[in-house]
Design a protein around this motif. Structure first.
Motif, mmCIF file in Angstrom:
data_model
loop_
_atom_site.group_PDB
_atom_site.id
_atom_site.type_symbol
_atom_site.label_atom_id
_atom_site.label_comp_id
_atom_site.label_asym_id
_atom_site.label_seq_id
_atom_site.Cartn_x
_atom_site.Cartn_y
_atom_site.Cartn_z
ATOM 1 N N THR A 183 4.808 8.781 3.870
ATOM 2 C CA THR A 183 4.459 9.800 2.885
ATOM 3 C C THR A 183 3.059 9.549 2.320
ATOM 4 O OG1 THR A 183 5.579 8.555 1.140
ATOM 5 C CG2 THR A 183 6.834 10.304 2.211
ATOM 6 N N SER A 184 2.731 8.275 2.046
ATOM 7 C CA SER A 184 1.401 7.937 1.541
ATOM 8 C C SER A 184 1.181 6.434 1.679
ATOM 9 C CB SER A 184 1.255 8.337 0.072
ATOM 10 O OG SER A 184 2.051 7.499 -0.748
ATOM 11 N N PHE A 185 -0.084 6.022 1.630
ATOM 12 C CA PHE A 185 -0.401 4.600 1.665
ATOM 13 C C PHE A 185 0.147 3.901 0.423
ATOM 14 C CE2 PHE A 185 -4.030 6.180 4.363
ATOM 15 C CZ PHE A 185 -3.512 5.684 5.544
ATOM 16 N N GLU A 186 0.125 4.604 -0.698
ATOM 17 C CA GLU A 186 0.659 4.039 -1.940
ATOM 18 C C GLU A 186 2.162 3.771 -1.819
ATOM 19 O OE1 GLU A 186 1.308 5.549 -6.473
ATOM 20 O OE2 GLU A 186 -0.664 5.932 -5.589
ATOM 21 N N ASP A 187 2.881 4.687 -1.174
ATOM 22 C CA ASP A 187 4.314 4.501 -0.962
ATOM 23 C C ASP A 187 4.581 3.285 -0.071
ATOM 24 O OD1 ASP A 187 7.142 5.313 -1.086
ATOM 25 O OD2 ASP A 187 6.858 5.749 1.049
ATOM 26 N N ILE A 188 3.774 3.088 0.965
ATOM 27 C CA ILE A 188 3.925 1.913 1.833
ATOM 28 C C ILE A 188 3.708 0.640 1.019
ATOM 29 C CG2 ILE A 188 2.991 0.685 3.836
ATOM 30 C CD1 ILE A 188 4.536 3.231 4.619
ATOM 31 N N ALA A 189 2.686 0.646 0.167
ATOM 32 C CA ALA A 189 2.415 -0.525 -0.679
ATOM 33 C C ALA A 189 3.592 -0.805 -1.611
ATOM 34 C CB ALA A 189 1.134 -0.314 -1.476
ATOM 35 N N LEU A 190 4.201 0.229 -2.161
ATOM 36 C CA LEU A 190 5.371 0.039 -3.030
ATOM 37 C C LEU A 190 6.538 -0.563 -2.258
ATOM 38 C CD1 LEU A 190 5.235 3.322 -5.143
ATOM 39 C CD2 LEU A 190 4.733 1.002 -5.931
ATOM 40 N N GLN A 191 6.724 -0.133 -1.006
ATOM 41 C CA GLN A 191 7.804 -0.692 -0.189
ATOM 42 C C GLN A 191 7.512 -2.155 0.154
ATOM 43 O OE1 GLN A 191 9.488 1.776 2.964
ATOM 44 N NE2 GLN A 191 8.426 3.542 2.062
ATOM 45 N N CYS A 192 6.243 -2.502 0.379
ATOM 46 C CA CYS A 192 5.889 -3.914 0.593
ATOM 47 C C CYS A 192 6.186 -4.721 -0.671
ATOM 48 C CB CYS A 192 4.421 -4.047 0.988
ATOM 49 S SG CYS A 192 4.058 -3.450 2.663
ATOM 50 N N ASP A 193 5.922 -4.131 -1.849
ATOM 51 C CA ASP A 193 6.265 -4.793 -3.123
ATOM 52 C C ASP A 193 7.765 -5.075 -3.190
ATOM 53 O OD1 ASP A 193 3.670 -4.791 -4.078
ATOM 54 O OD2 ASP A 193 3.949 -3.048 -5.389
ATOM 55 N N GLU A 194 8.577 -4.123 -2.706
ATOM 56 C CA GLU A 194 10.032 -4.304 -2.728
ATOM 57 C C GLU A 194 10.457 -5.471 -1.837
ATOM 58 O OE1 GLU A 194 12.034 -0.649 -1.753
ATOM 59 O OE2 GLU A 194 10.947 0.459 -3.306
ATOM 60 N N HIS A 195 9.775 -5.648 -0.703
ATOM 61 C CA HIS A 195 10.153 -6.713 0.230
ATOM 62 C C HIS A 195 9.653 -8.089 -0.197
ATOM 63 C CE1 HIS A 195 12.038 -4.283 3.351
ATOM 64 N NE2 HIS A 195 11.095 -3.381 3.133
ATOM 65 N N PHE A 196 8.450 -8.171 -0.759
ATOM 66 C CA PHE A 196 7.850 -9.460 -1.112
ATOM 67 C C PHE A 196 7.804 -9.721 -2.609
ATOM 68 C CE2 PHE A 196 5.891 -9.437 3.148
ATOM 69 C CZ PHE A 196 6.134 -10.746 3.498
ATOM 70 N N GLY A 197 7.810 -8.685 -3.396
ATOM 71 C CA GLY A 197 7.568 -8.809 -4.822
ATOM 72 C C GLY A 197 6.174 -8.265 -5.128
ATOM 73 N N LYS A 198 6.014 -7.688 -6.299
ATOM 74 C CA LYS A 198 4.743 -7.073 -6.676
ATOM 75 C C LYS A 198 3.625 -8.115 -6.668
ATOM 76 C CE LYS A 198 2.840 -3.908 -10.075
ATOM 77 N NZ LYS A 198 2.504 -2.837 -9.188
ATOM 78 N N GLY A 199 2.578 -7.831 -5.910
ATOM 79 C CA GLY A 199 1.418 -8.709 -5.845
ATOM 80 C C GLY A 199 1.591 -9.939 -4.980
ATOM 81 N N GLU A 200 2.707 -10.048 -4.257
ATOM 82 C CA GLU A 200 2.984 -11.247 -3.459
ATOM 83 C C GLU A 200 2.581 -11.108 -1.994
ATOM 84 O OE1 GLU A 200 4.049 -14.200 -4.675
ATOM 85 O OE2 GLU A 200 3.827 -13.233 -6.627
ATOM 86 N N TRP A 201 2.285 -9.906 -1.529
ATOM 87 C CA TRP A 201 1.878 -9.714 -0.143
ATOM 88 C C TRP A 201 0.373 -9.487 -0.110
ATOM 89 C CZ3 TRP A 201 -0.168 -4.882 0.925
ATOM 90 C CH2 TRP A 201 0.066 -3.898 -0.047
ATOM 91 N N ASP A 202 -0.242 -9.719 1.059
ATOM 92 C CA ASP A 202 -1.695 -9.655 1.163
ATOM 93 C C ASP A 202 -2.213 -8.445 1.939
ATOM 94 O OD1 ASP A 202 -2.434 -12.194 -0.158
ATOM 95 O OD2 ASP A 202 -1.196 -13.036 1.428
#
Length: 165
Positions: free
Chosen positions: A128-147
């Protein structure tokens, strides 16, 4: 002395008032822009009203949002075009966290040993958007924990070399 800045969205004369910000003392244009950006990324102009006790009280000061440089505008346009091209397609997301191990065999610029390894997660989702992908990465690693993350269309994935199951 208490000063006031009014944040506005839209062209002068037809704009919509967002909110007012009050502060005491001096503030630079860059500091005021940073505060306005934190309050609302949609502001386009700021009207400044100085404290009645200030010697320049009564003069009108208007600060317009600075336009992005051409490279930033081109990058933003490319991102919008890419989002439009990917919208609704299923993509594989390879989300990565870089882990630095100080007991490693590599040497950094300061002469310290380190080992770089990666913790990764791969998942499939409808884009849907790059921002949505980033939010899903936050869900998997934790906010600010992925690079970083990479996106792959289903037909661009390499053939697996092994499987377990």
């Amino acid at each position: 002395m208490k000063h006031k800045a009014s944040l506005w969205f839209g062209e002068f004369g037809t704009s919509v008032h967002i909110t007012d910000v009050h502060w005491e003392g001096d503030i630079s244009q860059q500091e005021l822009i940073a505060v306005a950006d934190q309050i609302s990324p949609d502001w386009q102009t700021i009207d400044l009203e100085l404290d009645p006790h200030h010697p320049c009280h009564g003069q009108t000061y208007r600060l317009a949002r600075p336009w992005p440089n051409p490279e930033e505008a081109e990058d933003a346009l490319r991102a919008i075009e890419m989002e439009d091209a990917l919208d609704g397609q299923y993509v594989w997301v390879h989300c990565c966290q870089i882990v630095i191990d100080p007991r490693g065999e590599l040497i950094d610029e300061a002469g310290r040993a380190y080992r770089q390894s990666f913790s990764t997660v791969m998942f499939c989702t409808e884009f849907t958007s790059f921002e949505d992908i980033a939010l899903q990465c936050d869900e998997h690693f934790g906010k600010g924990e992925w690079d970083e993350y990479e996106l792959y269309l289903d037909d661009e994935l390499p053939t697996p070399v092994a499987s377990f199951g």
